[in-house]
Scaffold this active site. Sequence first.
Site, PDB file in Angstrom:
ATOM      1  N   LYS A  29     -10.137  34.295   7.017  1.00 38.91           N
ATOM      2  CA  LYS A  29      -9.319  34.691   5.704  1.00 38.91           C
ATOM      3  C   LYS A  29      -8.600  33.412   5.112  1.00 38.91           C
ATOM      4  O   LYS A  29      -8.568  33.339   3.921  1.00 38.91           O
ATOM      5  CB  LYS A  29      -8.135  35.583   6.221  1.00 38.91           C
ATOM      6  CG  LYS A  29      -7.520  36.234   4.768  1.00 38.91           C
ATOM      7  CD  LYS A  29      -6.332  37.301   5.627  1.00 38.91           C
ATOM      8  CE  LYS A  29      -7.155  38.522   5.919  1.00 38.91           C
ATOM      9  NZ  LYS A  29      -6.103  39.432   6.325  1.00 38.91           N
ATOM     10  N   ARG A  98      -0.437  37.605   7.959  1.00 31.52           N
ATOM     11  CA  ARG A  98      -1.707  38.169   8.306  1.00 31.52           C
ATOM     12  C   ARG A  98      -2.296  37.502   9.232  1.00 31.52           C
ATOM     13  O   ARG A  98      -2.361  36.253   9.048  1.00 31.52           O
ATOM     14  CB  ARG A  98      -2.553  38.329   6.991  1.00 31.52           C
ATOM     15  CG  ARG A  98      -1.831  39.192   6.064  1.00 31.52           C
ATOM     16  CD  ARG A  98      -2.805  38.980   4.390  1.00 31.52           C
ATOM     17  NE  ARG A  98      -1.883  39.801   3.358  1.00 31.52           N
ATOM     18  CZ  ARG A  98      -2.205  41.094   2.905  1.00 31.52           C
ATOM     19  NH1 ARG A  98      -3.169  41.798   3.513  1.00 31.52           N
ATOM     20  NH2 ARG A  98      -1.682  41.606   2.033  1.00 31.52           N
ATOM     21  N   GLY A 107      -9.239  45.182  11.464  1.00 30.75           N
ATOM     22  CA  GLY A 107      -8.266  46.056  12.069  1.00 30.75           C
ATOM     23  C   GLY A 107      -7.999  45.714  13.534  1.00 30.75           C
ATOM     24  O   GLY A 107      -6.974  46.387  14.193  1.00 30.75           O
ATOM     25  N   MET A 109      -6.320  42.975  14.982  1.00 31.00           N
ATOM     26  CA  MET A 109      -5.160  42.154  15.121  1.00 31.00           C
ATOM     27  C   MET A 109      -4.184  42.826  13.978  1.00 31.00           C
ATOM     28  O   MET A 109      -4.330  43.613  13.227  1.00 31.00           O
ATOM     29  CB  MET A 109      -5.360  40.838  14.797  1.00 31.00           C
ATOM     30  CG  MET A 109      -6.208  40.401  16.330  1.00 31.00           C
ATOM     31  SD  MET A 109      -6.593  38.649  16.101  1.00 31.00           S
ATOM     32  CE  MET A 109      -7.394  38.431  14.713  1.00 31.00           C
ATOM     33  N   ARG A 343     -14.615  37.551   1.545  1.00 28.42           N
ATOM     34  CA  ARG A 343     -15.496  36.581   2.455  1.00 28.42           C
ATOM     35  C   ARG A 343     -17.007  37.137   2.472  1.00 28.42           C
ATOM     36  O   ARG A 343     -17.187  38.279   1.553  1.00 28.42           O
ATOM     37  CB  ARG A 343     -14.851  37.390   3.967  1.00 28.42           C
ATOM     38  CG  ARG A 343     -15.115  38.666   4.252  1.00 28.42           C
ATOM     39  CD  ARG A 343     -14.664  39.258   5.462  1.00 28.42           C
ATOM     40  NE  ARG A 343     -14.570  40.810   5.128  1.00 28.42           N
ATOM     41  CZ  ARG A 343     -13.989  41.551   5.781  1.00 28.42           C
ATOM     42  NH1 ARG A 343     -13.260  41.219   6.932  1.00 28.42           N
ATOM     43  NH2 ARG A 343     -14.120  42.853   5.575  1.00 28.42           N
ATOM     44  N   HIS A 459     -38.854  51.194  35.723  1.00 26.99           N
ATOM     45  CA  HIS A 459     -40.165  51.906  35.442  1.00 26.99           C
ATOM     46  C   HIS A 459     -40.074  52.421  33.963  1.00 26.99           C
ATOM     47  O   HIS A 459     -40.651  52.091  32.965  1.00 26.99           O
ATOM     48  CB  HIS A 459     -40.759  52.619  36.427  1.00 26.99           C
ATOM     49  CG  HIS A 459     -42.256  53.260  36.056  1.00 26.99           C
ATOM     50  ND1 HIS A 459     -42.263  54.238  35.548  1.00 26.99           N
ATOM     51  CD2 HIS A 459     -43.486  52.413  36.210  1.00 26.99           C
ATOM     52  CE1 HIS A 459     -43.645  54.202  35.217  1.00 26.99           C
ATOM     53  NE2 HIS A 459     -44.533  53.328  35.676  1.00 26.99           N
ATOM     54  N   TYR A 874     -46.053  29.966  24.018  1.00 25.92           N
ATOM     55  CA  TYR A 874     -45.948  31.193  23.407  1.00 25.92           C
ATOM     56  C   TYR A 874     -45.131  32.179  23.922  1.00 25.92           C
ATOM     57  O   TYR A 874     -44.722  31.864  25.256  1.00 25.92           O
ATOM     58  CB  TYR A 874     -47.329  31.722  23.348  1.00 25.92           C
ATOM     59  CG  TYR A 874     -47.883  32.144  24.720  1.00 25.92           C
ATOM     60  CD1 TYR A 874     -47.647  33.319  25.280  1.00 25.92           C
ATOM     61  CD2 TYR A 874     -48.696  31.343  25.375  1.00 25.92           C
ATOM     62  CE1 TYR A 874     -48.060  33.603  26.601  1.00 25.92           C
ATOM     63  CE2 TYR A 874     -49.202  31.411  26.770  1.00 25.92           C
ATOM     64  CZ  TYR A 874     -48.974  32.640  27.198  1.00 25.92           C
ATOM     65  OH  TYR A 874     -49.434  32.976  28.455  1.00 25.92           O
TER      66      TYR A 874
END
Length: 902
Positions: A29, A98, A107, A109, A343, A459, A874
């Site tokens: 931020k 903030r 949401g 912190m 952002r 399995h 590979y």
Amino acid sequence: MAAQETVEHKYVYDFAEGNKDLKDLLGGKGANLAEMTNLGLPVPPGFTITTEACKAYLTTGREPDGLAAQIEAHLESLEREMGRKLGDPQDPLLVSVRSGAKFSMPGMMETVLNVGLNDRSVVGLSAQAGGNDRFAWDSYRRLIQMFGKTVCEVPGEEFEHALDDAKRAKGTQNDLDLDADDLRGLVDAYKKIFAKHTGREFPQEPREQLDLAIRAVFESWNAERAVVYRRQERIPADLGTAVNVVAMVFGNLGADSGTGVAFTRDPASGAQGIYGDYLANAQGEDVVAGIRNTVPLQELEQLDKKSYDELLDYMARLEEHYKDLCDIEFTIERGKLWMLQTRVGKRTAAAAFVIAGQLVDEGLIDLDEALHRVNGAQLAQLMFPRFQLDHEFQPVAKGIGASPGAASGKVVFTSARAVELAAEGESVILVRRETNPDDLSGMIAAKGILTSRGGKTSHAAVVARGMGKTCVSGADELDVNVPAKKFTVAGQTVNEGDVVSIDGTTGKVYLGEVPVMPSEVVQYFEGSLDPEHIDNPLVRAVHRIMTHADATRRLRVRTNADTGADAARARRFGAEGIGLCRTEHMFLGDRRELVERLILASTDEERQTALAALLPLQRDDFVEIFREMDGLPVTVRLIDPPLHEFLPPLEQLAVNVAVAQERGEDVAKEEALLAAVRRMHEENPMLGLRGVRLGLVIPGLFAMQVRAIAEAAVAVTRDGGSACPEIMVPLVGAVQELETVRAEAEKIIAEVVGDSGVEVLIGTMIEVPRAALTAGQIAEAAQFFSFGTNDLTQMGWGFSRDDVEGAFFWRYLELGIFGISPFESIDRDGVGRLVRIAADEGRAARPGLKLGVCGEHGGDPESVHFFHEVGLDYVSCSPFRVPVARLEAGRAVLTTTGSDSR
Ligand code: PEP
Ligand code: MG
């Protein structure tokens, strides 16, 4: 040096000092607020306290030296810029405090708004707002509420209840109906709640409010929900959060004010356009809380055309600048637009591909960057059918998401019943405590597999992933009773024929049918959608990016496949050969009896007869596979599993014999069988008679397989095809084992191949730690190595692959001993080191030695990057994972050449 030591550490940055590349220090931020400030966008002035200050606070429990003075200096300069003082009774400056970490943790912190308000400055605020008392008291009550909850841990519901009481007294359900007097009363009520819980009055000193709020944000880094979120998102725990102190602007000053969020493209589909929501006369948290209904952003054009046009202009500028989807938070204060945050926006997997493709079209990024911006996990998500969970379905159990996808169907408990019902056109879910090789036909027939035991490499899980079939394993809340054809879960009984739905991505189990949607990306890979001629932006983007990944990657991608059908499908998905054909799967069903005869043979003649009967069957298996993989290498592994898997279960046999004896029946044959099974019983079969050990103990078994492979290759080549077999010996730990098998195999190959032109390579798996550590010796006898990372992990850690994931991995994950199961993603430091040692020493002994991997890790994105780094030739993975491996192999090249992989 001495001079440098006296330079004070810089903990606070003005917005004008930072930029978007300083996320480590300023958090996402803060860095982006600085970037917008420098772009000349209208950002309310403010400053950012660095993550370093947070880390220092969290380590020592107090603010680092110098921080308080730096905050003071920046506050003073903010006050000068705004022409107001924090909390001034006549004309107060208010600030928001903030959180903002390097990686977005929505949401998780804390945030405190309106810092600087107190009993006196609330009056000044009202005057500032043109005598708007209501607004001032509303702002004050919001401060007490947020401050109480986040800084002083006052239970949030108490404030909610007081607000509800105030509304009830007024006879309304809407906050906006509360007038200034009501809100003044609410402030009193809030202050009482605050005092009751904290034992002190609400702090009136603005600077104390600010300091406590900053401290609360620091501490919120270690709040439980933040810790859980980081673990889940694999965000390092030691980054800390920055704190942004920003001059308040108000969206709740009347109809000409408001707040909203905007996206420069649709974060769900990636479609171009203007997306977002707006809420008039409100602050940001009203939008998040969903108290009032927002309107689509487009409606702002009617409400405030000037701000709307300005916003659109900034959105275009931001997207051009960031060259990506941006999400934005903004506030309009009496007709003046303020940008509060931007952002690079989160997006769905589909939007990630679509947007990357569009940005290439628009010339904003190149194809390398597009490839970098998507990932294998997103591609995998797009390849599975999905549940439409908009209807309210509640899971009844949660197991391990063992093989992704979504499947609904009637419950069956036996393989035979699965086959029967599927033949009648029913969708079925095979439910077992655990599966074994005998369940194969039922697994093929079923839409999904659900087991109550076993982990990601059980399995059921491995076979289901191989088939691209949905599987939930280890759902241990299920009490499965196969003989009674039912299971119980959450107090309910589910009988054969009842419908369940399983989500192999989340591991969730639902009762009843949840609707499922097919994947258009798979249709494209299957070849039924032509990317050039369809109007599906997702498929076009996937095609474009995959083509670039193929052109970029160094690693080849093969598949693990044991049947012609799997081979054909994998080839359509882009497989460049088979890296592992597990031949034991070819010994089941009606061939079982032949294998039993082979194992129990007491004379050479009996053994030879059984082998002679198996030979043509095996040859046909290989012919089919070589044909499907025409021109491409096929690694066939000689038989691996413990022998008792082919014999009847010991307990059952013992009971049968005892019962027959009791009845006086002739049981000589059964007794002989029982004796043989007892002889072969092993306490630890995974560490017992399997792999090369079996080949050295049962004469003629490996020879028969080698002959079948060579004969099949010759037959295909004589028919005009091109077979490229590679024979692989499993579970080798010492070069002598390999040499012995090889000597015999070479003789047979020479005899069968003759002048056909067929070339057969002989190599080994490296899956026993000793093999990795003696790779230099083993390479002398091997033309290739293929790393069996399933066994290498099992034996490297000493973890039983079939048991531990369900048994205790949850605790290891909780304790952070590992972030992800080492059976899922390669343990770079331990098992990975064995791979590295073997690769290096193998190649030192035999330059150019071909190296691959065929354990489950071959299709795991993180592991593919590791195998690229180690220099393997590979990776080989289940057919469904082939596109994921292709994509990640391309991305691995970009990552090692310097891009940030996150
Ligand atoms: C391995 O061990 O990684 C491997 C590929 O062999 P399997 O899973 O069949 O033991
Ligand atoms: Mg193995």
